[in-house]
Design an enzyme around this catalytic site. Structure first.
Site, short mmCIF file in Angstrom:
data_model
loop_
_atom_site.label_atom_id
_atom_site.label_comp_id
_atom_site.label_asym_id
_atom_site.label_seq_id
_atom_site.Cartn_x
_atom_site.Cartn_y
_atom_site.Cartn_z
N GLY A 118 -49.15 -86.76 17.60
CA GLY A 118 -48.07 -87.38 16.85
C GLY A 118 -46.74 -87.31 17.57
N GLN A 119 -45.71 -87.76 16.87
CA GLN A 119 -44.38 -87.82 17.47
C GLN A 119 -43.89 -86.43 17.91
OE1 GLN A 119 -41.22 -88.86 14.78
NE2 GLN A 119 -39.76 -89.27 16.42
N ASP A 153 -56.45 -83.16 17.38
CA ASP A 153 -56.06 -84.33 16.59
C ASP A 153 -57.32 -85.04 16.12
OD1 ASP A 153 -53.00 -85.82 16.65
OD2 ASP A 153 -54.67 -86.92 15.78
N ARG A 192 -57.46 -88.26 16.50
CA ARG A 192 -57.55 -89.39 17.42
C ARG A 192 -57.57 -88.89 18.87
NH1 ARG A 192 -52.74 -91.81 17.32
NH2 ARG A 192 -51.91 -90.17 16.00
N ASN A 238 -60.23 -82.61 12.12
CA ASN A 238 -59.66 -83.14 10.90
C ASN A 238 -59.39 -81.94 10.00
OD1 ASN A 238 -59.21 -84.18 8.36
ND2 ASN A 238 -60.84 -85.71 8.47
N TYR A 281 -44.73 -87.54 -0.37
CA TYR A 281 -44.49 -86.73 0.83
C TYR A 281 -43.57 -85.55 0.50
CZ TYR A 281 -42.56 -85.74 5.52
OH TYR A 281 -42.14 -85.14 6.68
N LYS A 284 -44.40 -81.59 0.43
CA LYS A 284 -43.68 -80.65 1.29
C LYS A 284 -43.03 -79.54 0.46
CE LYS A 284 -44.46 -82.16 5.46
NZ LYS A 284 -45.26 -81.35 6.39
#
Ligand code: SER
Length: 315
Positions: A13-14, A36, A38, A54, A144, A148
């Site tokens: 991810g980012q 990850d 992916r 996962n 989200y 959190k």
């Protein structure tokens, strides 16, 4: 330091993309395991170990803990604010059960330290908007933000009840150029740079005067590692630390970009669902607790960030 074994879940991810690279510099390529769902598409795959994981598949996750016996785990896998609204149940499942799976395995395998990011999305319409303090009313409106905030409560709970050393930061919008952002409300502040360089123009999905707290990725990565390296007795917050780098509106960012690309044109969409999310969030964040506890200090302001983004994206 040398004997750390660090697992990073959500490594593509980012944040993960840059965090893995940075951790490998300090701890050695082989000691930082990127994970990850992916296949990695950046330099992560060539530099060190990678595992398909996962977080919702607890058996596979357990095998990962069994295989590597990590001393530190960073759990970055999550659905962000905008994407989460498209699939609220999946966002809750991934963000919440992913965290609980990792916390339980960390107890079982005696992981010394856990990092889990929270977000400014934990705040809501009734939280103070300016210099939002560490502790205040929190009434998040996105799934989200709800996940959190609940996650923060679980982290504190696992710390007090089981002594698990969990550390966390409430990231503001994170601006970076290496990996694509993950579907957040603050992503306009990244898209704008790509479009400015490609087409000299950008149509913002947030309105001109929408002010949000932001941070350049270099600061976020440094802050995260500084928090993880801090002695445990310096950590007074076991939910999640407020942290910020800067605050700006699309209009102000557009003006800053114009200093580098004089014919840059900024336009605005008439309506976008992300506007309501942005309107519910703080405009600026008070992070004095992080400064006092472990010495947090941002290195990038708006002009330094803009300069670095344009320089790196031009390459
Ligand atoms: N950047 C995130 C989002 O917009 C905030 O945590 O969802």
């Amino acid at each position: 330091m040398m004997s750390e074994r660090i697992v990073v879940i959500g490594s593509n991810g980012q944040i993960g993309t840059e965090l893995v690279t940075e951790l490998r510099k300090s701890y050695g390529d082989g000691n930082v395991i990127a994970c990850d769902i992916r296949r990695p598409d950046y330099d992560i795959k060539n530099a060190g170990p990678f595992e398909f994981v996962n977080v919702l598949e607890k058996d596979i996750l357990k095998q990962l803990f069994q295989k590597y016996k990590p001393t530190q785990v960073y759990l970055l896998a999550a659905l962000l604010s905008a994407t989460g609204e498209q699939n609220p149940k999946l966002a809750w499942d991934l963000n919440m059960n992913g965290l609980l799976n990792v916390l339980d395995l960390a107890l079982e395998y005696k992981t010394a330290r856990i990092y889990w990011p929270s977000s400014i999305a934990v705040f809501g319409p009734n939280s103070p908007k300016i210099q939002t303090p560490q502790l205040c009313i929190m009434d998040p409106i996105t799934v989200y933000g709800i996940s959190k905030l609940a996650g923060e409560r679980w982290c504190e709970y696992y710390f007090h009840r089981y002594g698990l050393d969990i550390r966390s930061i409430r990231y503001p919008g994170l601006i970076s150029w290496k990996a694509a952002p993950g579907g957040g409300t603050t992503d306009y502040a990244i898209h704008i740079f790509h479009d400015a360089l490609k087409k000299n123009s950008y149509k913002s999905f947030l309105s001109a005067e929408t002010e949000l707290p932001m941070m350049y990725m270099d600061d976020a990565i440094r802050g995260t590692i500084e928090l993880m390296d801090a002695p445990a007795e310096k950590i007074s917050i076991r939910s999640s630390y407020n942290l910020t780098g800067m605050s700006f509106t699309p209009e102000v960012l557009g003006k800053e970009i114009k200093n580098h690309i004089p014919d840059f044109k900024l336009e605005y969409m008439d309506f976008d669902q992300r506007q309501a999310i942005a309107d519910s969030w703080p405009k600026s964040i008070n992070d004095t607790v992080a400064s006092n506890d472990w010495g947090w200090k941002p290195g990038f302001n708006l002009s330094k960030m803009t300069e670095s983004m344009i320089l790196n994206l031009r390459k």
